[in-house]
Design a protein around this motif. Structure first.
Motif, PDB file in Angstrom:
ATOM      1  N   VAL A  15       0.870  -1.169   0.000  1.00  0.00           N
ATOM      2  CA  VAL A  15       0.000   0.000   0.000  1.00  0.00           C
ATOM      3  C   VAL A  15       0.912   1.225   0.000  1.00  0.00           C
ATOM      4  O   VAL A  15       1.764   1.358   0.877  1.00  0.00           O
ATOM      5  CB  VAL A  15      -0.915   0.018   1.247  1.00  0.00           C
ATOM      6  N   VAL A  16       0.753   2.084  -0.993  1.00  0.00           N
ATOM      7  CA  VAL A  16       1.560   3.300  -1.088  1.00  0.00           C
ATOM      8  C   VAL A  16       0.622   4.496  -0.966  1.00  0.00           C
ATOM      9  O   VAL A  16      -0.326   4.632  -1.745  1.00  0.00           O
ATOM     10  CB  VAL A  16       2.344   3.360  -2.411  1.00  0.00           C
ATOM     11  N   LEU A  17       0.903   5.349   0.019  1.00  0.00           N
ATOM     12  CA  LEU A  17       0.061   6.517   0.275  1.00  0.00           C
ATOM     13  C   LEU A  17       0.868   7.792   0.079  1.00  0.00           C
ATOM     14  O   LEU A  17       2.002   7.894   0.548  1.00  0.00           O
ATOM     15  CB  LEU A  17      -0.471   6.477   1.705  1.00  0.00           C
ATOM     16  N   GLU A  18       0.262   8.770  -0.584  1.00  0.00           N
ATOM     17  CA  GLU A  18       0.920  10.058  -0.791  1.00  0.00           C
ATOM     18  C   GLU A  18       0.851  10.938   0.449  1.00  0.00           C
ATOM     19  O   GLU A  18       1.646  11.853   0.609  1.00  0.00           O
ATOM     20  CB  GLU A  18       0.296  10.778  -1.979  1.00  0.00           C
ATOM     21  N   LEU A  43      -2.929   5.278   8.363  1.00  0.00           N
ATOM     22  CA  LEU A  43      -1.561   4.923   8.006  1.00  0.00           C
ATOM     23  C   LEU A  43      -0.838   6.208   7.626  1.00  0.00           C
ATOM     24  O   LEU A  43      -1.456   7.145   7.109  1.00  0.00           O
ATOM     25  CB  LEU A  43      -1.513   3.950   6.817  1.00  0.00           C
ATOM     26  N   THR A  44       0.453   6.230   7.853  1.00  0.00           N
ATOM     27  CA  THR A  44       1.251   7.387   7.481  1.00  0.00           C
ATOM     28  C   THR A  44       1.559   7.356   5.985  1.00  0.00           C
ATOM     29  O   THR A  44       1.454   6.313   5.338  1.00  0.00           O
ATOM     30  CB  THR A  44       2.570   7.407   8.266  1.00  0.00           C
ATOM     31  N   ASP A  73      -9.809   4.147   0.770  1.00  0.00           N
ATOM     32  CA  ASP A  73      -9.181   5.204   1.571  1.00  0.00           C
ATOM     33  C   ASP A  73     -10.201   6.300   1.845  1.00  0.00           C
ATOM     34  O   ASP A  73     -11.315   6.267   1.329  1.00  0.00           O
ATOM     35  CB  ASP A  73      -7.894   5.729   0.932  1.00  0.00           C
ATOM     36  N   ASP A  74      -9.827   7.249   2.683  1.00  0.00           N
ATOM     37  CA  ASP A  74     -10.791   8.271   3.103  1.00  0.00           C
ATOM     38  C   ASP A  74     -11.080   9.321   2.033  1.00  0.00           C
ATOM     39  O   ASP A  74     -11.889  10.211   2.244  1.00  0.00           O
ATOM     40  CB  ASP A  74     -10.400   8.911   4.429  1.00  0.00           C
TER      41      ASP A  74
END
Length: 87
Positions: A15-18, A43-44, A73-74
């Motif tokens: 999972v990759v989050l910006e 998550l960060t 995701d939100d």
């Protein structure tokens, strides 16, 4: 995509989050039933690996077959990935 795929006994789901955000990663069986919620919370920003051990929410080993990992995701983004558990 998850790796390895097909898998036995575990698979890692990247999972990759910006940015920091709330995410939910749920595993479904081929009939669309919830098998297990792997993560439901914040998550960060950055790269994360969530690992599924092929067990359901009660800790029972699931059978061989096709499963779906669904990430929400939100911001409303939905990502679904097919996975194959082979015993």
């Amino acid at each position: 995509t998850n790796y390895p795929n097909p898998f036995n006994p575990t698979t890692a789901i990247p999972v990759v989050l910006e940015k920091d955000m709330a995410v939910s990663l749920t595993i479904y069986d081929a009939r669309g039933r919830v098998v297990k919620v792997l993560h439901d919370g914040r998550l960060t920003a950055g790269r994360h690996e969530l690992v599924w051990d092929g067990r359901d929410a009660e800790g029972r080993q699931t059978s061989s077959g096709v499963y779906m990992a669904r990430l929400n995701d939100d911001t409303g983004v939905v990502d679904a990935r097919r996975m194959m558990l082979v015993k």
